[in-house]
Design a protein around this motif. Structure first.
Motif, PDB file in Angstrom:
ATOM      1  N   ASN A 129       0.846  -1.193   0.000  1.00  0.00           N
ATOM      2  CA  ASN A 129       0.000   0.000   0.000  1.00  0.00           C
ATOM      3  C   ASN A 129       0.885   1.248   0.000  1.00  0.00           C
ATOM      4  O   ASN A 129       2.064   1.168  -0.348  1.00  0.00           O
ATOM      5  CB  ASN A 129      -0.987  -0.032   1.178  1.00  0.00           C
ATOM      6  CG  ASN A 129      -0.288  -0.020   2.525  1.00  0.00           C
ATOM      7  OD1 ASN A 129       0.881   0.352   2.637  1.00  0.00           O
ATOM      8  ND2 ASN A 129      -0.989  -0.447   3.555  1.00  0.00           N
ATOM      9  N   ALA A 130       0.364   2.366   0.414  1.00  0.00           N
ATOM     10  CA  ALA A 130       1.114   3.624   0.304  1.00  0.00           C
ATOM     11  C   ALA A 130       2.182   3.800   1.378  1.00  0.00           C
ATOM     12  O   ALA A 130       3.110   4.598   1.206  1.00  0.00           O
ATOM     13  CB  ALA A 130       0.144   4.796   0.373  1.00  0.00           C
ATOM     14  N   TRP A 131       2.094   3.059   2.484  1.00  0.00           N
ATOM     15  CA  TRP A 131       2.993   3.322   3.605  1.00  0.00           C
ATOM     16  C   TRP A 131       4.473   3.135   3.286  1.00  0.00           C
ATOM     17  O   TRP A 131       5.303   3.951   3.727  1.00  0.00           O
ATOM     18  CB  TRP A 131       2.591   2.501   4.825  1.00  0.00           C
ATOM     19  CG  TRP A 131       1.556   3.210   5.645  1.00  0.00           C
ATOM     20  CD1 TRP A 131       0.219   2.953   5.696  1.00  0.00           C
ATOM     21  CD2 TRP A 131       1.773   4.335   6.499  1.00  0.00           C
ATOM     22  NE1 TRP A 131      -0.409   3.837   6.541  1.00  0.00           N
ATOM     23  CE2 TRP A 131       0.517   4.699   7.046  1.00  0.00           C
ATOM     24  CE3 TRP A 131       2.897   5.075   6.866  1.00  0.00           C
ATOM     25  CZ2 TRP A 131       0.360   5.759   7.948  1.00  0.00           C
ATOM     26  CZ3 TRP A 131       2.748   6.134   7.749  1.00  0.00           C
ATOM     27  CH2 TRP A 131       1.499   6.463   8.280  1.00  0.00           C
ATOM     28  N   PRO A 132       4.880   2.101   2.563  1.00  0.00           N
ATOM     29  CA  PRO A 132       6.316   2.003   2.257  1.00  0.00           C
ATOM     30  C   PRO A 132       6.851   3.198   1.474  1.00  0.00           C
ATOM     31  O   PRO A 132       7.953   3.678   1.737  1.00  0.00           O
ATOM     32  CB  PRO A 132       6.403   0.708   1.433  1.00  0.00           C
ATOM     33  CG  PRO A 132       5.216  -0.090   1.843  1.00  0.00           C
ATOM     34  CD  PRO A 132       4.138   0.916   2.095  1.00  0.00           C
ATOM     35  N   VAL A 133       6.067   3.698   0.528  1.00  0.00           N
ATOM     36  CA  VAL A 133       6.500   4.851  -0.267  1.00  0.00           C
ATOM     37  C   VAL A 133       6.526   6.112   0.594  1.00  0.00           C
ATOM     38  O   VAL A 133       7.462   6.924   0.510  1.00  0.00           O
ATOM     39  CB  VAL A 133       5.578   5.050  -1.484  1.00  0.00           C
ATOM     40  CG1 VAL A 133       5.959   6.318  -2.249  1.00  0.00           C
ATOM     41  CG2 VAL A 133       5.659   3.836  -2.413  1.00  0.00           C
ATOM     42  N   LEU A 134       5.506   6.298   1.437  1.00  0.00           N
ATOM     43  CA  LEU A 134       5.484   7.454   2.336  1.00  0.00           C
ATOM     44  C   LEU A 134       6.671   7.422   3.288  1.00  0.00           C
ATOM     45  O   LEU A 134       7.303   8.451   3.562  1.00  0.00           O
ATOM     46  CB  LEU A 134       4.176   7.480   3.130  1.00  0.00           C
ATOM     47  CG  LEU A 134       2.906   7.793   2.335  1.00  0.00           C
ATOM     48  CD1 LEU A 134       1.678   7.653   3.233  1.00  0.00           C
ATOM     49  CD2 LEU A 134       2.973   9.203   1.758  1.00  0.00           C
ATOM     50  N   THR A 135       6.993   6.236   3.780  1.00  0.00           N
ATOM     51  CA  THR A 135       8.121   6.102   4.688  1.00  0.00           C
ATOM     52  C   THR A 135       9.438   6.366   3.972  1.00  0.00           C
ATOM     53  O   THR A 135      10.350   6.983   4.533  1.00  0.00           O
ATOM     54  CB  THR A 135       8.135   4.690   5.312  1.00  0.00           C
ATOM     55  OG1 THR A 135       6.862   4.434   5.903  1.00  0.00           O
ATOM     56  CG2 THR A 135       9.208   4.575   6.385  1.00  0.00           C
TER      57      THR A 135
END
Length: 199
Positions: A129-135
């Motif tokens: 989902n988006a969390w790895p990219v946001l991190t």
């Protein structure tokens, strides 16, 4: 700008560390298992990248310490900040873009009891989902902050001096001591009355 460089660096480092800790508790990956064990699993950031939470806490500690340290430690902390950002960024990017089986293996093993090379045979698909990219974006920001620290540390106001002991004989130059200064004199073994004889 330079007058506020320390504050800006501290706030951004602490913010990155805090976001890293939050990210470690969020769902990063969804796993669909095939065969008899068919069901969906969610994998948190801490499970996908085991060092995410401890290194994020280390960044928080760095941010707090950065607010009081002297010039030499500012450079040391700046370098350490960059190293952590590079390591965390690499791991986050690896999970975000390649969806490695190793990132979900522990979760699959906990759910099925199957470990080792057999885990990959149970996995039908892995979706991020988006969390790895946001991190990853957080660690890119932290890398920039680390470079900023190295570039500006020599011009920061030396707020750490408030934590240092006053020089000996201060009462001779600064006039009458208040109660706090008197205690400081006593803690150094000096006579706060001004006689100059150590107790």
């Amino acid at each position: 700008m330079i007058a506020r460089a320390r504050l800006l660096a501290v706030v951004l480092v602490v913010a990155c560390g805090g976001l890293g800790v939050i990210s470690s508790t969020q769902t990063w990956l969804s796993v669909v298992l095939s065969g008899a064990a068919s069901h969906d699993l969610t994998v948190s950031g801490a499970a996908a990248v085991p060092v995410l939470a401890p290194l994020s806490l280390a960044v928080l500690a760095l941010g707090g310490a950065l607010s009081i340290v002297g010039t030499v430690l500012r450079y040391a902390f700046g370098v350490l900040t960059i190293l952590i950002a590079v390591a965390q960024g690499y791991l986050a990017a690896h999970v975000a873009f390649t969806h490695p089986v190793s990132a979900v293996a522990r979760t699959v093993t906990d759910a099925t009891g199957i470990a080792g090379d057999s885990v990959s045979g149970l996995i039908s698909s892995i979706t991020a989902n988006a969390w790895p990219v946001l991190t990853l974006a957080v660690w890119v920001l932290l890398l920039a902050v680390g470079v900023f620290i190295l570039a500006t540390a020599h011009r920061w106001n030396d707020s750490g001096r408030r934590y240092r002991a006053a020089p000996f004989g201060r009462h001779g130059a600064a006039g009458r001591l208040d109660a706090v200064d008197s205690w400081d004199e006593l803690s150094r073994g000096e006579d706060p009355t001004g006689s100059g004889e150590p107790r």
